[in-house]
Design an enzyme around this catalytic site. Structure first.
Site, mmCIF file in Angstrom:
data_model
loop_
_atom_site.group_PDB
_atom_site.id
_atom_site.type_symbol
_atom_site.label_atom_id
_atom_site.label_comp_id
_atom_site.label_asym_id
_atom_site.label_seq_id
_atom_site.Cartn_x
_atom_site.Cartn_y
_atom_site.Cartn_z
ATOM 1 N N CYS A 150 1.021 -1.237 -0.015
ATOM 2 C CA CYS A 150 -0.051 -0.051 0.005
ATOM 3 C C CYS A 150 0.599 1.302 0.048
ATOM 4 O O CYS A 150 1.469 1.712 0.974
ATOM 5 C CB CYS A 150 -1.159 0.026 1.214
ATOM 6 S SG CYS A 150 -1.943 1.509 1.275
ATOM 7 N N CYS A 189 -0.074 3.947 2.057
ATOM 8 C CA CYS A 189 0.025 3.580 3.672
ATOM 9 C C CYS A 189 1.482 3.956 3.960
ATOM 10 O O CYS A 189 1.594 4.347 5.130
ATOM 11 C CB CYS A 189 -0.387 2.374 4.045
ATOM 12 S SG CYS A 189 -2.151 1.717 3.503
ATOM 13 N N ASP A 190 2.239 3.550 3.266
ATOM 14 C CA ASP A 190 3.862 3.419 3.777
ATOM 15 C C ASP A 190 4.796 4.152 2.809
ATOM 16 O O ASP A 190 5.851 4.114 3.282
ATOM 17 C CB ASP A 190 4.457 1.997 3.818
ATOM 18 C CG ASP A 190 3.383 1.118 4.560
ATOM 19 O OD1 ASP A 190 2.948 1.430 5.656
ATOM 20 O OD2 ASP A 190 3.082 -0.019 4.079
#
Length: 320
Positions: free
Chosen positions: A139, A142-143
């Site tokens: 993701c 997300c990261d």
């Protein structure tokens, strides 16, 4: 069915953001939902995520496991029952539904919310599992921030891979997009946008053979050219795998209408937007969402499913 068995108002299959949000709403409404949370990894994909920085209400970020444990406690506080078991099969036809658990228990219910999510497709190469959460991610939103100023690799050839590569170019010192074929599956506009990005390098006809690291994080990847069979190595600290998702809908046994990729079809064009093809069965979260795949979107759909269940139960006789 055993006529003396307890008939629940609603059973929620799945314990990610969608499942727990639905449970919170339904429990507060006094409907005593039962959440079948899974035997090994209750909490969905966020359990395997380290720090979540894009979920509203947590300005300093929150660990994925902590977020899901908080949702679980909140659902239980209002009266939701959590069952730590897996669903093997379900009979969704008729006015009463039946859910069969791997532990042998059969649960009867008036309604079902399917919130089983989806799993990321994996490369299934050495080092992927070992460095998941330590450089290997599924993701970008997300990261991506964690790899600011570091070399990044994206694996995939569809629109999602292109989107992730362009997004990650904001953070990484460089981004290398690796695709196993000589043509992309992505739309032409996404391919052109990616080719025009000066920070993105494209490696075609190439597959990842191994992900290497130093025990703390990813350091490099071993590659193989599918046309020449030549091998090479590329330095990278972040590896983003973008080769699609697998919705967890196999246990349904074909009882609900699914799209070509296995996602549950829901009636998004009208009221009751989480309704499936079977009356009394609703779907929320990533198992019915092939596009967004975000925790906040899943939570919102869990709320919608809960409200749809309440509306459905108001229209059926209590004796059913």
């Amino acid at each position: 069915m055993n006529s003396t068995a307890t008939v629940h108002n609603v059973i929620i299959v799945g314990s990610g953001p969608a499942g727990y949000t639905a449970a919170i709403y339904l429990a507060r409404a006094g409907l005593k939902p039962v959440v079948v949370a899974g035997a090994l990894t209750p909490g969905g994909q966020l359990i395997n995520t380290t720090e979540v920085e894009n979920y509203p209400g947590f300005p300093d970020g929150v660990m994925g496991s902590d977020l899901m444990e908080s949702m679980q406690r909140q659902a239980e506080r209002f009266g939701a029952e959590i069952v730590f078991d897996d669903v093997e099969s379900a009979d969704l036809q008729g006015e009463l539904k039946s859910v069969h658990l791997s532990g042998g228990q059969d649960l009867q219910t008036r309604t079902v919310i399917v919130a089983t999510g989806s799993n990321y497709r994996h490369l299934n190469v050495p080092g992927e599992l070992e460095y998941s959460g330590k450089g290997v991610s599924y993701c970008a939103t997300c990261d991506g921030f964690f790899f600011r100023g570091k070399p990044i690799v994206v694996v995939g050839g569809g629109d999602s891979a292109m989107e992730e590569a362009n997004f990650l170019a904001r953070f990484g010192s460089s981004v290398t997009l690796i695709h196993r074929r000589d043509e992309f599956r992505a739309s032409q506009i996404m391919v052109e946008r990616t080719r025009e990005n000066p920070k993105i390098n494209l490696l075609m006809n190439t597959v990842v053979e191994r992900i290497n690291g130093d025990g703390k994080g990813v350091t490099s990847l071993d590659l193989r050219n599918t046309a020449t069979n030549e091998t090479s190595k590329i330095e990278a600290n972040g590896v983003f795998v973008a080769i699609g998702h697998v919705p967890q809908t196999g246990f349904l046994g074909g009882q609900l209408d699914l799209d070509d990729h296995g996602y549950i079809r829901i009636d998004e064009t009208s009221t009751g937007a989480t309704r499936t093809s079977v009356p009394g069965v609703f779907a929320a979260g990533d198992c019915a969402d092939a596009i967004y795949q975000q925790a906040i979107v899943a939570a919102g759909s869990g709320c919608r499913a809960a409200l749809d269940v309440q509306s459905y139960l108001e229209d059926i006789p209590e004796g059913i």
